[in-house]
Design a protein around this motif. Structure first.
Motif, PDB file in Angstrom:
ATOM      1  N   GLY A   1     -23.494 -33.010  51.470  1.00  0.00           N
ATOM      2  CA  GLY A   1     -22.340 -33.669  52.101  1.00  0.00           C
ATOM      3  C   GLY A   1     -21.890 -34.926  51.372  1.00  0.00           C
ATOM      4  N   PHE A   2     -22.169 -34.964  50.115  1.00  0.00           N
ATOM      5  CA  PHE A   2     -21.824 -36.125  49.286  1.00  0.00           C
ATOM      6  C   PHE A   2     -21.696 -35.683  47.825  1.00  0.00           C
ATOM      7  CE2 PHE A   2     -22.509 -39.645  46.550  1.00  0.00           C
ATOM      8  CZ  PHE A   2     -21.958 -40.724  47.210  1.00  0.00           C
TER       9      PHE A   2
ATOM     10  N   ARG B   1     -11.121 -33.470  60.336  1.00  0.00           N
ATOM     11  CA  ARG B   1     -12.069 -33.327  59.220  1.00  0.00           C
ATOM     12  C   ARG B   1     -11.552 -32.329  58.180  1.00  0.00           C
ATOM     13  NH1 ARG B   1     -18.087 -32.305  60.421  1.00  0.00           N
ATOM     14  NH2 ARG B   1     -18.150 -32.990  58.274  1.00  0.00           N
TER      15      ARG B   1
ATOM     16  N   ILE C   1     -17.099 -41.498  62.199  1.00  0.00           N
ATOM     17  CA  ILE C   1     -17.456 -40.082  62.332  1.00  0.00           C
ATOM     18  C   ILE C   1     -16.661 -39.415  63.456  1.00  0.00           C
ATOM     19  CG2 ILE C   1     -19.364 -38.556  63.046  1.00  0.00           C
ATOM     20  CD1 ILE C   1     -21.210 -40.147  61.228  1.00  0.00           C
TER      21      ILE C   1
ATOM     22  N   ARG D   1     -23.516 -33.070  68.512  1.00  0.00           N
ATOM     23  CA  ARG D   1     -22.851 -34.028  67.615  1.00  0.00           C
ATOM     24  C   ARG D   1     -21.508 -34.483  68.176  1.00  0.00           C
ATOM     25  NH1 ARG D   1     -23.418 -32.074  61.398  1.00  0.00           N
ATOM     26  NH2 ARG D   1     -21.390 -33.108  61.388  1.00  0.00           N
TER      27      ARG D   1
ATOM     28  N   LEU E   1     -26.453 -41.166  57.929  1.00  0.00           N
ATOM     29  CA  LEU E   1     -25.500 -41.991  58.699  1.00  0.00           C
ATOM     30  C   LEU E   1     -25.809 -41.904  60.197  1.00  0.00           C
ATOM     31  CD1 LEU E   1     -22.278 -41.090  56.665  1.00  0.00           C
ATOM     32  CD2 LEU E   1     -23.385 -43.338  56.767  1.00  0.00           C
ATOM     33  N   ARG E   2     -26.141 -40.710  60.677  1.00  0.00           N
ATOM     34  CA  ARG E   2     -26.488 -40.570  62.105  1.00  0.00           C
ATOM     35  C   ARG E   2     -27.761 -41.349  62.426  1.00  0.00           C
ATOM     36  NH1 ARG E   2     -23.793 -35.647  61.149  1.00  0.00           N
ATOM     37  NH2 ARG E   2     -25.591 -34.662  60.195  1.00  0.00           N
TER      38      ARG E   2
ATOM     39  N   LYS F   1     -13.234 -39.403  59.822  1.00  0.00           N
ATOM     40  CA  LYS F   1     -12.955 -40.099  58.551  1.00  0.00           C
ATOM     41  C   LYS F   1     -14.243 -40.288  57.738  1.00  0.00           C
ATOM     42  CE  LYS F   1      -8.888 -42.454  60.315  1.00  0.00           C
ATOM     43  NZ  LYS F   1      -8.423 -43.676  60.971  1.00  0.00           N
ATOM     44  N   ILE F   2     -14.102 -40.953  56.600  1.00  0.00           N
ATOM     45  CA  ILE F   2     -15.240 -41.127  55.690  1.00  0.00           C
ATOM     46  C   ILE F   2     -15.712 -42.582  55.711  1.00  0.00           C
ATOM     47  CG2 ILE F   2     -16.039 -40.884  53.291  1.00  0.00           C
ATOM     48  CD1 ILE F   2     -15.289 -38.188  54.590  1.00  0.00           C
ATOM     49  N   VAL F   3     -16.989 -42.755  55.873  1.00  0.00           N
ATOM     50  CA  VAL F   3     -17.625 -44.081  55.908  1.00  0.00           C
ATOM     51  C   VAL F   3     -17.495 -44.730  54.520  1.00  0.00           C
ATOM     52  CG1 VAL F   3     -19.890 -45.220  56.181  1.00  0.00           C
ATOM     53  CG2 VAL F   3     -19.234 -43.320  57.701  1.00  0.00           C
TER      54      VAL F   3
ATOM     55  N   ARG G   1     -17.906 -36.991  49.150  1.00  0.00           N
ATOM     56  CA  ARG G   1     -16.792 -36.375  49.892  1.00  0.00           C
ATOM     57  C   ARG G   1     -15.443 -36.932  49.460  1.00  0.00           C
ATOM     58  NH1 ARG G   1     -20.214 -34.845  54.707  1.00  0.00           N
ATOM     59  NH2 ARG G   1     -19.286 -32.864  55.280  1.00  0.00           N
TER      60      ARG G   1
ATOM     61  N   ALA H   1     -26.274 -36.731  53.694  1.00  0.00           N
ATOM     62  CA  ALA H   1     -25.550 -37.994  53.920  1.00  0.00           C
ATOM     63  C   ALA H   1     -25.222 -38.153  55.398  1.00  0.00           C
ATOM     64  CB  ALA H   1     -24.271 -38.011  53.082  1.00  0.00           C
ATOM     65  N   GLY H   2     -24.802 -37.058  56.043  1.00  0.00           N
ATOM     66  CA  GLY H   2     -24.481 -37.123  57.470  1.00  0.00           C
ATOM     67  C   GLY H   2     -25.704 -37.500  58.301  1.00  0.00           C
TER      68      GLY H   2
ATOM     69  N   ARG I   1     -22.064 -25.001  67.045  1.00  0.00           N
ATOM     70  CA  ARG I   1     -23.257 -25.585  66.402  1.00  0.00           C
ATOM     71  C   ARG I   1     -24.281 -26.060  67.433  1.00  0.00           C
ATOM     72  NH1 ARG I   1     -22.587 -28.824  60.961  1.00  0.00           N
ATOM     73  NH2 ARG I   1     -20.901 -29.878  62.064  1.00  0.00           N
TER      74      ARG I   1
ATOM     75  N   LYS J   1     -23.737 -25.800  54.524  1.00  0.00           N
ATOM     76  CA  LYS J   1     -24.467 -26.615  53.541  1.00  0.00           C
ATOM     77  C   LYS J   1     -25.908 -26.883  53.996  1.00  0.00           C
ATOM     78  CE  LYS J   1     -21.470 -30.017  53.914  1.00  0.00           C
ATOM     79  NZ  LYS J   1     -20.545 -29.387  54.894  1.00  0.00           N
TER      80      LYS J   1
ATOM     81  N   ASN K   1     -16.467 -42.063  46.844  1.00  0.00           N
ATOM     82  CA  ASN K   1     -17.901 -41.738  46.952  1.00  0.00           C
ATOM     83  C   ASN K   1     -18.490 -41.429  45.573  1.00  0.00           C
ATOM     84  OD1 ASN K   1     -18.578 -39.695  49.990  1.00  0.00           O
ATOM     85  ND2 ASN K   1     -18.299 -41.875  49.762  1.00  0.00           N
TER      86      ASN K   1
END
Ligand SMILES: Nc1ncnc2c1ncn2[C@@H]1O[C@H](COP(=O)(O)OP(=O)(O)O)[C@@H](O)[C@H]1O
Ligand SMILES: Nc1ccn([C@H]2C[C@H](O)[C@@H](COP(=O)(O)OP(=O)(O)O)O2)c(=O)n1
Ligand SMILES: [Mg+2]
Length: 236
Positions: free
Chosen positions: A133-134, A187, A102, A176, A84-85, A106-108, A136, A80-81, A172, A62, A140
């Motif tokens: 990323g939204f 995930r 994270i 992270r 949040l980071r 799970k999902i915030v 999810r 979105a990630g 990656r 993505k 949301n």
């Protein structure tokens, strides 16, 4: 920039305006711009916004494809990630909760994520948004509709085999906390259970564009390009 106007009509009481302004969300300021402008409450943007949701499992590419869409079609990229980071890094009140969520794969809570997206949209001068990323989860999706007050124009789904996603995430190399085998397994379960229903929802609405997310980055982008090229005239 979508911002509230400072100079308000003196004939309207400030408490009334405060109540009114709090009820109006950003999108209403845009979609009902003329009416709101007459009241002097909110400054509308000049162009109708164009929203793309970018969906797909972890490691489906993505973020990589969003960079190419930004370069080619001039969208603003809101991950979105990443938002949040950034909250975690800024040690905000929600930072510790977000970090734990994270790590657990799970999902915030939607309220937190949607508020961060809303703030970025308000600050942007662009009217074309890639929201990466939204949503999810169904929660949301509904939360975005309720708070922002609009639906996406386009939903991209990067469809990638799990094996390939795991390989990519483990390679990656961005440091992270969630790029490890234990978290990625969780995930993938969350993706199947909570994100696929959102993808199906948009498929039924006729808004979903599915991209076969295997091959080189350039090969994948050649599937993405015509989708945005088709909208270019109308979106501006
Ligand atoms: N088509 C591709 N082939 C191989 N690796 C890729 C491809 N696209 C992206 N990657 C790599 O896979 C990893 C995950 O990509 P990323 O764009 O971060 O995915 P997502 O945002 O969906 O998690 C990154 O290291 C990226 O460089
Ligand atoms: N809508 C979202 C997006 C991300 N998150 C959290 C949970 C996700 O596992 C992490 C990382 O998301 P991100 O989009 O950066 O992950 P990938 O790029 O798909 O690997 O952030 C969330 O809780 N809600
Ligand atoms: Mg990403």
């Amino acid at each position: 920039m979508w911002r509230r106007v400072a100079s308000l009509s003196s004939s309207i009481s400030s408490s009334f305006l405060a109540q009114t302004a709090s009820r109006l969300n950003t999108w209403e300021s845009l979609t009902t711009g003329i009416a709101q402008q007459a009241k002097g409450v909110i400054a509308p943007k000049e162009k109708t916004p164009f929203i793309t949701f970018v969906l797909g499992g972890p490691g489906s590419g993505k973020g990589t494809q969003c960079i190419k869409i930004v370069e080619t079609f001039g969208f603003a990229h809101l991950s979105a990630g990443d938002l949040l980071r950034r909250e975690i890094a800024s040690k905000s009140a929600d930072g510790a909760m977000i970090l734990n969520t994270i790590k657990e794969g799970k999902i915030v809570p939607s309220q937190v994520t949607v508020k961060l997206i809303q703030k970025e949209m308000e600050l942007s001068d662009n009217h074309k948004f890639l929201i990466d990323g939204f949503p999810r989860t169904e929660e949301n999706r509904v939360s975005f509709e309720q708070i922002i007050g609009v639906e996406p124009n386009v939903v991209l789904f990067f469809d990638c085999p799990e094996e390939e996603m795991v390989k990519r995430v483990l390679n990656r190399n961005e440091g992270r906390v969630d790029d490890n085998l234990e978290t990625i397994k969780k995930r993938l379960t969350v993706f199947q259970a909570l994100s696929l229903p959102v993808i199906n929802y948009y498929s039924e609405k006729g808004k979903l564009y599915t991209i076969k997310a295997i091959g080189t980055e350039d090969e994948i982008f050649e599937q993405v390009r015509p989708i945005f090229a088709a909208f270019e005239q109308t979106v501006g």
